[in-house]
Design an enzyme around this catalytic site. Sequence first.
Site, short mmCIF file in Angstrom:
data_model
loop_
_atom_site.label_atom_id
_atom_site.label_comp_id
_atom_site.label_asym_id
_atom_site.label_seq_id
_atom_site.Cartn_x
_atom_site.Cartn_y
_atom_site.Cartn_z
N ALA A 111 0.90 -1.10 -0.11
CA ALA A 111 0.08 0.04 0.02
C ALA A 111 0.76 1.22 0.15
O ALA A 111 1.95 1.03 0.42
CB ALA A 111 -1.08 0.07 1.19
N PHE A 112 0.26 2.41 -0.30
CA PHE A 112 1.13 3.67 -0.63
C PHE A 112 1.98 4.21 0.53
O PHE A 112 2.67 4.92 0.60
CB PHE A 112 0.45 4.65 -1.32
N LYS A 113 1.17 3.62 1.87
CA LYS A 113 1.83 4.39 2.98
C LYS A 113 3.43 3.76 3.20
O LYS A 113 3.84 4.40 4.14
CB LYS A 113 0.86 3.79 4.19
N ASP A 114 3.79 2.56 2.78
CA ASP A 114 5.10 2.27 2.60
C ASP A 114 6.07 3.43 2.24
O ASP A 114 7.11 3.48 2.67
CB ASP A 114 5.23 1.11 2.04
N MET A 117 6.15 5.76 5.40
CA MET A 117 6.48 5.07 6.39
C MET A 117 7.87 4.42 6.58
O MET A 117 8.58 4.45 7.43
CB MET A 117 5.77 3.97 6.71
#
Length: 470
Positions: A111-114, A117
């Site tokens: 997911a794009f949050k990687d 993060m």
Amino acid sequence: MKYLSTRGGMAPQPFTDVLLEGLAPDGGLAVPEAIPQVTPEQLQAWRSLSYADLAYEVLKLFITDIPEQDLRELTRKTYRPEVFGGEVIVPLKPLKQGVALLGLSEGPTLAFKDMAMQFLGNLFEYVLARRGTTLNILGATSGDTGSAAEYAMRGKKGVAVFMLSPAGRMSAFQRAQMYSLQDANIHNLAVHGVFDDCQDIVKAVSGDLAFKTAHRIGAVNSINWARIAAQVVYYFHGWRLATEGAADPMAQVSFAVPSGNFGNILAGHVARSMGLPIRRLVLATNENNVLEEFFRTGIYRPRASSETYETSSPSMDISKASNFERFVYDLLGRDPARLKALWDELAAQGSFDLSAYRPQFAQYGFVSGTSTHADRLATIRQVHAETGVVIDPHTADGVKVALPFVEPGVPMLVLETALPVKFSATIEEALGQPAPRPAGFENIEQLPQRVQTVNGDAQTIKDLIAAEAV
Ligand SMILES: *Cc1c(COP(=O)(O)O)cnc(C)c1O
């Protein structure tokens, strides 16, 4: 570069000081004192850089209290092919004439949050070591955020993660992703209850200031400015991929962004304010359309959690958009007194009206639209039939809302915010077949899991943290 609060009540602070804090002491959000500007010459020079070095060039405009050499090492350590599945880190995936996906979901949790993060994990480890201190991250998750945080912090020195999740309420794939981590500094706590119960416990624990200070409790939520800054990078990257070989060196690109907390699209707004030639920022919501309503009417009316629908694009099921305040700050001419007055009005009345500013929305490039469950299914089917590509439900919301805004000669990049395997039930509903599994995830549900099921009271969680904190 120093950071201020949107509400005016914080003395200017360097980046690494705001990094480890949540809200500013006055309840506002940290913002840079000025938006750095990028010249057309810089944009051209950045075309040939690796993703990591592009990230370094962009981030050093926001982070001026870390030595440049160290910052470069941090970006190179983060944006590696082994972590993001290939040399380009963020690939462009053409769908049809003028429309492509920007592949932000090649990281460890799909997911794009990687994207942000993973950088945050390395940054925290670096800053904590430099300061000789430690941090215990406490969070609540219903899926994507928690796993992105855990994969970013696993094995990092000086950091532990305590992540509360609602027992039995996540998909088998999401549970397996989080609970199969065996790292000693990652603590999965499954709470009997729903996501809101988890969130309430987090508030209760971090509201106990003595406990919070004694155990150095921190958060990695989406209001963290470092996450926004790291997300700015892929707008520059998407632009350079989509305009490669264009006759006009300042050719424009539009982006469509499946939105919830307004963190992802805020980074696009920042990139545009820095001088990146972005034509439109297309904000897509699902049935929870607080933001779409604002850009359509000028009225911001956050909903109660009881008015928030559970949809098939669950990571966009929000009732109030925590990063939205930063955009309004810009809309009001970066005037903290006016911003504060508006937020006082919001607290008193539950809404505010900025319809007088509607001409500025267009000036900032913003347009919006909503997508429903039926739209999501139809879009997943249509894209699959036309291209063979399977898109996830959130990305489908982005595609659906983007299409009416496609203009000749302006590439439309839809941000791919997750891979479909994370939300396979909806893919099966749309296509009658499960989502494709990326290599390495074939048997993830069979891996041993490390999770403690706990009672949903704050004292139990405090005791656990006290026993396991770093
Ligand atoms: C977090 C998330 C979003 C929403 O992003 P915001 O930054 O909160 O607007 C959209 N799609 C997916 C898959 C997500 O995980």
